[in-house]
Design a protein around this motif. Structure first.
Motif, PDB file in Angstrom:
ATOM      1  N   LEU A  49       0.832  -1.207   0.000  1.00  0.00           N
ATOM      2  CA  LEU A  49       0.000   0.000   0.000  1.00  0.00           C
ATOM      3  C   LEU A  49       0.866   1.256   0.000  1.00  0.00           C
ATOM      4  O   LEU A  49       0.583   2.212  -0.754  1.00  0.00           O
ATOM      5  CB  LEU A  49      -0.926  -0.017   1.212  1.00  0.00           C
ATOM      6  CG  LEU A  49      -1.857   1.194   1.368  1.00  0.00           C
ATOM      7  CD1 LEU A  49      -2.773   1.348   0.163  1.00  0.00           C
ATOM      8  CD2 LEU A  49      -2.671   1.073   2.647  1.00  0.00           C
ATOM      9  N   ASP A  50       1.895   1.272   0.807  1.00  0.00           N
ATOM     10  CA  ASP A  50       2.778   2.445   0.858  1.00  0.00           C
ATOM     11  C   ASP A  50       3.458   2.688  -0.501  1.00  0.00           C
ATOM     12  O   ASP A  50       3.576   3.842  -0.954  1.00  0.00           O
ATOM     13  CB  ASP A  50       3.843   2.243   1.937  1.00  0.00           C
ATOM     14  CG  ASP A  50       3.243   2.218   3.337  1.00  0.00           C
ATOM     15  OD1 ASP A  50       2.113   2.703   3.505  1.00  0.00           O
ATOM     16  OD2 ASP A  50       3.904   1.673   4.257  1.00  0.00           O
ATOM     17  N   CYS A  52       2.308   1.817  -3.460  1.00  0.00           N
ATOM     18  CA  CYS A  52       1.300   2.316  -4.397  1.00  0.00           C
ATOM     19  C   CYS A  52       1.022   3.800  -4.170  1.00  0.00           C
ATOM     20  O   CYS A  52       0.906   4.576  -5.136  1.00  0.00           O
ATOM     21  CB  CYS A  52       0.005   1.518  -4.245  1.00  0.00           C
ATOM     22  SG  CYS A  52       0.099  -0.162  -4.881  1.00  0.00           S
ATOM     23  N   GLU A  53       0.927   4.210  -2.919  1.00  0.00           N
ATOM     24  CA  GLU A  53       0.640   5.613  -2.625  1.00  0.00           C
ATOM     25  C   GLU A  53       1.788   6.522  -3.068  1.00  0.00           C
ATOM     26  O   GLU A  53       1.557   7.610  -3.632  1.00  0.00           O
ATOM     27  CB  GLU A  53       0.369   5.779  -1.125  1.00  0.00           C
ATOM     28  CG  GLU A  53      -0.965   5.167  -0.694  1.00  0.00           C
ATOM     29  CD  GLU A  53      -1.217   5.333   0.790  1.00  0.00           C
ATOM     30  OE1 GLU A  53      -0.234   5.598   1.526  1.00  0.00           O
ATOM     31  OE2 GLU A  53      -2.392   5.207   1.210  1.00  0.00           O
ATOM     32  N   LYS A  54       3.011   6.098  -2.843  1.00  0.00           N
ATOM     33  CA  LYS A  54       4.159   6.887  -3.295  1.00  0.00           C
ATOM     34  C   LYS A  54       4.184   7.006  -4.815  1.00  0.00           C
ATOM     35  O   LYS A  54       4.435   8.081  -5.371  1.00  0.00           O
ATOM     36  CB  LYS A  54       5.462   6.249  -2.811  1.00  0.00           C
ATOM     37  CG  LYS A  54       5.672   6.328  -1.302  1.00  0.00           C
ATOM     38  CD  LYS A  54       6.968   5.639  -0.900  1.00  0.00           C
ATOM     39  CE  LYS A  54       7.170   5.688   0.608  1.00  0.00           C
ATOM     40  NZ  LYS A  54       8.418   4.973   1.024  1.00  0.00           N
ATOM     41  N   GLU A  57       1.428   9.346  -6.010  1.00  0.00           N
ATOM     42  CA  GLU A  57       1.807  10.746  -5.792  1.00  0.00           C
ATOM     43  C   GLU A  57       2.783  11.224  -6.868  1.00  0.00           C
ATOM     44  O   GLU A  57       2.650  12.337  -7.407  1.00  0.00           O
ATOM     45  CB  GLU A  57       2.430  10.891  -4.404  1.00  0.00           C
ATOM     46  CG  GLU A  57       1.443  10.715  -3.265  1.00  0.00           C
ATOM     47  CD  GLU A  57       2.125  10.774  -1.915  1.00  0.00           C
ATOM     48  OE1 GLU A  57       3.372  10.968  -1.894  1.00  0.00           O
ATOM     49  OE2 GLU A  57       1.439  10.633  -0.885  1.00  0.00           O
ATOM     50  N   THR A  79      -3.900   1.531  -8.455  1.00  0.00           N
ATOM     51  CA  THR A  79      -5.099   1.617  -7.612  1.00  0.00           C
ATOM     52  C   THR A  79      -5.631   0.232  -7.275  1.00  0.00           C
ATOM     53  O   THR A  79      -6.064  -0.023  -6.143  1.00  0.00           O
ATOM     54  CB  THR A  79      -6.183   2.448  -8.324  1.00  0.00           C
ATOM     55  OG1 THR A  79      -5.652   3.735  -8.672  1.00  0.00           O
ATOM     56  CG2 THR A  79      -7.393   2.641  -7.432  1.00  0.00           C
ATOM     57  N   GLY A  82      -3.482  -1.243  -4.658  1.00  0.00           N
ATOM     58  CA  GLY A  82      -3.754  -0.571  -3.391  1.00  0.00           C
ATOM     59  C   GLY A  82      -5.060  -1.033  -2.759  1.00  0.00           C
ATOM     60  O   GLY A  82      -5.148  -1.210  -1.534  1.00  0.00           O
ATOM     61  N   TRP A  98     -10.486   6.388  -0.534  1.00  0.00           N
ATOM     62  CA  TRP A  98      -9.123   6.362  -1.055  1.00  0.00           C
ATOM     63  C   TRP A  98      -9.128   6.403  -2.581  1.00  0.00           C
ATOM     64  O   TRP A  98      -8.310   7.094  -3.197  1.00  0.00           O
ATOM     65  CB  TRP A  98      -8.412   5.106  -0.560  1.00  0.00           C
ATOM     66  CG  TRP A  98      -6.960   5.028  -0.926  1.00  0.00           C
ATOM     67  CD1 TRP A  98      -5.924   5.662  -0.329  1.00  0.00           C
ATOM     68  CD2 TRP A  98      -6.388   4.258  -2.000  1.00  0.00           C
ATOM     69  NE1 TRP A  98      -4.723   5.344  -0.944  1.00  0.00           N
ATOM     70  CE2 TRP A  98      -4.986   4.482  -1.975  1.00  0.00           C
ATOM     71  CE3 TRP A  98      -6.916   3.407  -2.960  1.00  0.00           C
ATOM     72  CZ2 TRP A  98      -4.126   3.891  -2.889  1.00  0.00           C
ATOM     73  CZ3 TRP A  98      -6.055   2.817  -3.863  1.00  0.00           C
ATOM     74  CH2 TRP A  98      -4.676   3.047  -3.832  1.00  0.00           C
ATOM     75  N   GLN A 101      -9.971   9.806  -3.691  1.00  0.00           N
ATOM     76  CA  GLN A 101      -8.805  10.679  -3.518  1.00  0.00           C
ATOM     77  C   GLN A 101      -7.883  10.610  -4.726  1.00  0.00           C
ATOM     78  O   GLN A 101      -7.253  11.617  -5.100  1.00  0.00           O
ATOM     79  CB  GLN A 101      -8.056  10.271  -2.245  1.00  0.00           C
ATOM     80  CG  GLN A 101      -6.842  11.126  -1.938  1.00  0.00           C
ATOM     81  CD  GLN A 101      -6.129  10.657  -0.677  1.00  0.00           C
ATOM     82  OE1 GLN A 101      -6.615   9.788   0.044  1.00  0.00           O
ATOM     83  NE2 GLN A 101      -4.966  11.239  -0.427  1.00  0.00           N
ATOM     84  N   GLN A 102      -7.813   9.444  -5.365  1.00  0.00           N
ATOM     85  CA  GLN A 102      -6.943   9.286  -6.525  1.00  0.00           C
ATOM     86  C   GLN A 102      -7.575   9.868  -7.794  1.00  0.00           C
ATOM     87  O   GLN A 102      -6.866  10.410  -8.655  1.00  0.00           O
ATOM     88  CB  GLN A 102      -6.621   7.799  -6.759  1.00  0.00           C
ATOM     89  CG  GLN A 102      -6.145   7.051  -5.531  1.00  0.00           C
ATOM     90  CD  GLN A 102      -4.975   7.724  -4.829  1.00  0.00           C
ATOM     91  OE1 GLN A 102      -4.075   8.291  -5.456  1.00  0.00           O
ATOM     92  NE2 GLN A 102      -4.984   7.663  -3.496  1.00  0.00           N
TER      93      GLN A 102
END
Length: 304
Positions: A49-50, A52-54, A57, A79, A82, A98, A101-102
């Motif tokens: 998950l971390d 994917c978020e990085k 971004e 996504t 994630g 979430w 948010q994307q």
């Protein structure tokens, strides 16, 4: 899955599809491969998950090179990984927010991601959470041209509207532009049959048939009456047998007592009664009772 509360949505084909669209020349696709490895191989869901978020971004802030994947495909792949990681971490309540948010708006979410969100919330039994989002997505005319539009409509109808009892809304969906685009005439007819079946089921649960209830009540009363009659008969029979035995035992005891007293008093020495006046009194009482009870019988027998 690590625990019974977590939800697994990814399968073996997911990792293969990610690797097929990955390009080793783009750093973001390398991060996608890393996130997929954390998810599918190492089972380190938080790290997946971390990652994917990085990557998301970086994807949102940096302009992509020509050698990288298309922006939409890479974003959708990240996504999906994630969503699966959040499901495994039992963070499914935050999946929809979430995803928003994307993508910013519901109508901009790709069809395959909407499908994953539907399946996730259906699996955990939280249909109301996803219902409004899917309805907004289907009402957007630009989404009707997506290849997964029919699948999203089918999942929404079968797994959300009908199980929640929104049969009227389901019929309206079938007759709307969404239904005409998403379903063929045969599929719409089959969906109407499902709606009718659900309506009959709801009616049977809310308003049971009075005739059936009356019949069941009458049958229950008849069974109770038969059982009560059987118990009364059995009790009467037991009391009758008990009374006969008690009566026979009492008569036997009385007769034996009388015989003993008769033998005792009749065979006593004539000189003794003066010494035992209470025996004389008892003898007179018994003789009087004997004459009263059996005197007429002896008189009749003597005359004859």
């Amino acid at each position: 899955m690590r625990s019974s509360s977590s939800v697994s949505l990814a399968g073996g084909r997911c990792s293969g599809s990610f690797r097929q669209i990955s390009s080793p020349t783009c750093p973001l696709t390398v991060m996608l491969d890393t996130a997929t490895e954390y998810l599918m191989v190492k089972k380190d869901f938080q790290a997946a998950l971390d990652t994917c978020e990085k990557c998301l971004e970086s994807l949102a802030s940096a302009e992509q090179e020509e050698s990288c994947l298309k922006h939409g495909e890479l974003k959708a792949a990240l996504t999906i990984v994630g969503i699966q990681a959040m499901a495994e971490l039992n963070q499914w309540r935050g999946v929809l927010s979430w995803v928003l948010q994307q993508y910013g708006k519901t109508d901009q979410i790709p069809a395959k991601i909407i499908q994953m969100c539907i399946l996730l919330h259906v699996k955990v039994g939280e249909l109301a959470v996803i219902k409004d989002a899917v309805d907004d997505w289907l009402r957007c005319s630009t989404n009707m041209s997506q290849s997964g539009f029919s699948t999203v409509s089918e999942l929404y109808l079968i797994h959300i509207l009908i199980p929640m009892g929104h049969t009227t809304e389901a019929l309206e969906l079938l007759e709307s532009d969404v239904g005409r685009v998403a379903f063929t005439e045969e599929q719409r007819q089959a969906a109407r049959s499902l709606v009718d079946f659900q309506n009959e089921k709801n009616a049977a649960l809310s308003n049971p048939n009075p005739v059936t209830v009356t019949t069941e009540t009458t049958a229950s009363q008849d069974k109770s009456s038969q059982r009560l009659n059987s118990i009364i008969k059995l009790l009467h029979r037991g009391l009758s047998i008990a009374s006969v035995r008690i009566r026979s035992i009492s008569l036997r005891r009385v007769f034996l007592t009388l015989m003993l007293l008769y033998l005792l008093l009749i065979r006593m020495d004539p000189a003794l009664p003066s010494a035992f006046p209470w025996l004389l009194h008892l003898h007179r009482l018994l003789q009087q009772a004997w004459n009263t009870m059996f005197g007429p019988y002896y008189k009749a027998h003597t005359r004859s």
